[in-house]
Design an enzyme around this catalytic site. Structure first.
Site, PDB file in Angstrom:
ATOM      1  CB  SER A 215      -7.436  -3.827   3.050  1.00 18.97           C
ATOM      2  OG  SER A 215      -7.199  -2.642   3.752  1.00 18.97           O
TER       3      SER A 215
ATOM      4  CG  HIS B 255      -0.915   2.541  -9.378  1.00 18.55           C
ATOM      5  ND1 HIS B 255      -1.043   1.980  -8.128  1.00 18.55           N
ATOM      6  CD2 HIS B 255      -2.037   3.298  -9.557  1.00 18.55           C
ATOM      7  CE1 HIS B 255      -2.185   2.360  -7.580  1.00 18.55           C
ATOM      8  NE2 HIS B 255      -2.805   3.173  -8.422  1.00 18.55           N
TER       9      HIS B 255
ATOM     10  CG  LEU C 223       9.584 -16.929  -3.773  1.00 17.43           C
ATOM     11  CD1 LEU C 223       9.506 -16.885  -2.253  1.00 17.43           C
ATOM     12  CD2 LEU C 223       9.935 -15.541  -4.312  1.00 17.43           C
TER      13      LEU C 223
ATOM     14  CG  ASP D 203      -2.073   0.947   1.092  1.00 18.75           C
ATOM     15  OD1 ASP D 203      -2.429   1.290  -0.056  1.00 18.75           O
ATOM     16  OD2 ASP D 203      -2.622   1.353   2.126  1.00 18.75           O
ATOM     17  N   GLY D 204       0.331   2.323  -0.605  1.00 14.74           N
ATOM     18  CA  GLY D 204       0.981   3.635  -0.533  1.00 14.74           C
ATOM     19  C   GLY D 204       1.429   4.212  -1.865  1.00 14.74           C
ATOM     20  CG  ASN D 205       1.648   1.808  -5.371  1.00 10.82           C
ATOM     21  OD1 ASN D 205       2.601   1.605  -4.632  1.00 10.82           O
ATOM     22  ND2 ASN D 205       1.137   0.879  -6.148  1.00 10.82           N
ATOM     23  N   GLY D 206      -0.392   5.666  -4.151  1.00  9.46           N
ATOM     24  CA  GLY D 206      -1.059   6.942  -4.385  1.00  9.46           C
ATOM     25  C   GLY D 206      -0.393   8.068  -3.610  1.00  9.46           C
TER      26      GLY D 206
ATOM     27  CD  GLU E 136       3.704 -13.151  15.584  1.00 11.77           C
ATOM     28  OE1 GLU E 136       3.742 -11.998  16.066  1.00 11.77           O
ATOM     29  OE2 GLU E 136       3.189 -14.115  16.170  1.00 11.77           O
TER      30      GLU E 136
ATOM     31  NE  ARG F 274      -7.618   0.518   5.689  1.00  8.10           N
ATOM     32  CZ  ARG F 274      -7.307   1.791   5.957  1.00  8.10           C
ATOM     33  NH1 ARG F 274      -7.349   2.235   7.192  1.00  8.10           N
ATOM     34  NH2 ARG F 274      -6.965   2.626   4.989  1.00  8.10           N
TER      35      ARG F 274
ATOM     36  CD1 TRP G 152       7.049   6.620  -3.042  1.00 12.17           C
ATOM     37  CD2 TRP G 152       6.476   7.148  -5.158  1.00 12.17           C
ATOM     38  NE1 TRP G 152       8.201   6.676  -3.786  1.00 12.17           N
ATOM     39  CE2 TRP G 152       7.889   6.999  -5.089  1.00 12.17           C
ATOM     40  CE3 TRP G 152       5.897   7.468  -6.382  1.00 12.17           C
ATOM     41  CZ2 TRP G 152       8.716   7.161  -6.197  1.00 12.17           C
ATOM     42  CZ3 TRP G 152       6.730   7.641  -7.494  1.00 12.17           C
ATOM     43  CH2 TRP G 152       8.118   7.488  -7.389  1.00 12.17           C
TER      44      TRP G 152
ATOM     45  CD  GLU H 254     -13.241  -5.275  -1.361  1.00  9.62           C
ATOM     46  OE1 GLU H 254     -14.106  -6.158  -1.448  1.00  9.62           O
ATOM     47  OE2 GLU H 254     -12.047  -5.537  -1.109  1.00  9.62           O
TER      48      GLU H 254
END
Ligand code: IPE
Ligand code: IPE
Ligand code: MG
Length: 252
Positions: free
Chosen positions: A207, A52, A146, A35-38, A218, A205, A40, A82
């Site tokens: 989401s 993005h 991975l 989260d946090g691209n917007g 954790e 949260r 940024w 969403e």
């Protein structure tokens, strides 16, 4: 870890299993709410699409980092059920970026022994994105390094609802339904529960992410915005995980 020949090693057999009671050294399954691209982009007076773009660039960096650490499973929340409700131009931009990233990166990931899985609905994706995802999943299906879960058009509630519907449609009898049976109908049926859930961007949260699989995860929240979350920030999340004592409800 990288071997001397420069190849990524297979997933670490010493990584924590979810039944561990004491604090393990390395999480087996890490999930990230990217989260946090917007914010940024906004902080730099840039268009949201630039945020993005920077986020997808970071994704490439972080996946390589995790593959080198010998983690078994990394699941990334790229687009929620969403997120369709955002402006059409933003949604289209994310879809285009996703197509480009998979098209450009899948081969390299395959060579690095990464197994790609998609978590989420496929019916609402464009045929181009669906085709790219399917190709990446098929090509990497027998890789042993991975496992990279890409949660795209993913929602935890939709996943659980879908599992219930599938069980009914398969005629599963009530007596057969237990937690293991239910889990086998989730997108994550081939993955262990999440050990460490990281959220960037500072919120606390979930989401609608991995509601079932994070029952005893954790949680680590970082104020760093997703495009800047790499290197030492990942180290810090691991250090924090190392300090936790996992009890799973037991008296220890
Ligand atoms: C996360 O960044 C990426 C997606 C949800 C697709 P955001 O776009 O939500 O960034 P913020 O929360 O607005 O800063
Ligand atoms: C969560 O971020 C979804 C992804 C990172 C893909 P959001 O930005 O959509 O979550 P909220 O709206 O802050 O809860
Ligand atoms: Mg957000």
């Amino acid at each position: 870890m990288v071997t001397q020949s420069g190849q990524y090693m297979t997933a670490n057999p010493q990584a924590s299993k979810c039944s561990d009671i004491t604090s393990p050294a390395i999480p087996d399954h890490v999930a990230i709410i990217m989260d946090g691209n917007g914010r940024w982009a906004k902080a730099r007076d840039l268009d949201i699409s630039e945020g993005h773009h920077a986020g997808f660039e970071n994704l490439r960096r972080v996946v390589a980092d995790f593959a080198k650490r010998g983690i078994g499973y990394l699941t990334l929340y790229a687009f929620s059920t969403e997120n369709w409700d955002r402006p059409e131009s933003e949604v289209n931009g994310i879809l285009q970026l996703a197509i480009a990233v998979i098209a450009n990166e899948a081969q390299q990931l395959h060579e690095n022994n990464v197994r790609i899985m998609h978590l989420g609905r496929v019916d609402r994706l464009s045929s181009e994105l669906r085709a790219e995802l399917e190709q990446a999943v098929t090509m990497t299906a027998s890789n042993t390094g991975l496992t990279l879960g890409i949660a795209f058009d993913y929602g935890g509630r939709a996943e659980i609802t879908n599992a219930a519907k599938q069980m009914i449609s398969d005629g599963v009898a009530i007596d057969e339904i237990d937690e293991a049976k239910f889990a086998s109908y989730l997108y994550t049926s081939a993955m262990p529960d999440v050990d460490l859930l990281i959220r960037t961007g500072g919120d606390f949260r979930i989401s609608n992410f991995l509601l079932w699989q994070t029952a005893y995860s954790e949680f680590y929240s970082s104020a760093i915005l997703w495009p800047d979350f790499y290197g030492e920030h990942i180290d810090r999340a691991f250090e924090s995980f190392n300090e936790r004592q996992r009890r799973f409800g037991k008296r220890v």
